[in-house]
Design an enzyme around this catalytic site. Sequence first.
Site, PDB file in Angstrom:
ATOM      1  N   GLY A  46       0.833  -1.198   0.000  1.00 30.50           N
ATOM      2  CA  GLY A  46       0.000   0.000   0.000  1.00 30.50           C
ATOM      3  C   GLY A  46       0.861   1.238   0.000  1.00 30.50           C
ATOM      4  O   GLY A  46       2.007   1.208   0.462  1.00 30.50           O
ATOM      5  N   HIS A 138      -4.350   1.453   7.513  1.00 32.36           N
ATOM      6  CA  HIS A 138      -2.992   2.019   7.566  1.00 32.36           C
ATOM      7  C   HIS A 138      -2.858   3.172   6.562  1.00 32.36           C
ATOM      8  O   HIS A 138      -2.373   4.252   6.906  1.00 32.36           O
ATOM      9  CB  HIS A 138      -1.994   0.889   7.246  1.00 32.36           C
ATOM     10  CG  HIS A 138      -0.561   1.315   7.153  1.00 32.36           C
ATOM     11  ND1 HIS A 138       0.436   0.756   7.920  1.00 32.36           N
ATOM     12  CD2 HIS A 138       0.060   2.230   6.365  1.00 32.36           C
ATOM     13  CE1 HIS A 138       1.591   1.335   7.623  1.00 32.36           C
ATOM     14  NE2 HIS A 138       1.401   2.220   6.669  1.00 32.36           N
TER      15      HIS A 138
HETATM   16 ZN    ZN Z   1       2.674   3.517   5.690  1.00 33.97          ZN
END
Ligand code: ZN
Length: 172
Positions: A46, A138
């Site tokens: 990510g 996150h």
């Molecule tokens: Zn991060």
Amino acid sequence: MSKLPIITLPDPVLRQASAPIERVDADLLRLADDMLETMYAAPGIGLAAVQVGVPRRLIVLDVADTEQGEAREPLVLFNPRILTLGAETRVYEEGCLSLPDVRIDIERPKTLRVGYIDRAGAARELDADGLLATALQHEIDHLEGKLIIDFLSRLKRDMVIRKFKKQARQDA
Ligand code: ZN
């Protein structure tokens, strides 16, 4: 597509809240593609736009296990926001491309529903669980300037920050 430099601690841009995106245009689509290439090369699962120095609300993810033969599943989310969080939690040892070599056990809701704008500019919703749910939370944290070290005690957090500041001085 081109790979972008990833911003690391203690760069203050990581603490900045990202601005909403009003319209998905060609520049933002190119940025999303560059972010995917950057994420795959790192490698990571990510990346938020602020991590490449662009504080806009855009995240990219791919949690497919390509080493186990799974096909890539790139996700591009503009203006992602959490709509609902499940009651159950899971603990996962998270890392962050902006904090090399830092791993922290973090407990977060195991499931969630996220609303976002897709590449075509359409409003969509996504239900996620497991690793994708963790990764979404996150990355959405990044849009508020929140980092995984914020889940640590102040003492431990300050230790990590000092280490990165020292490293930055040595690299300068
Ligand atoms: Zn991060």
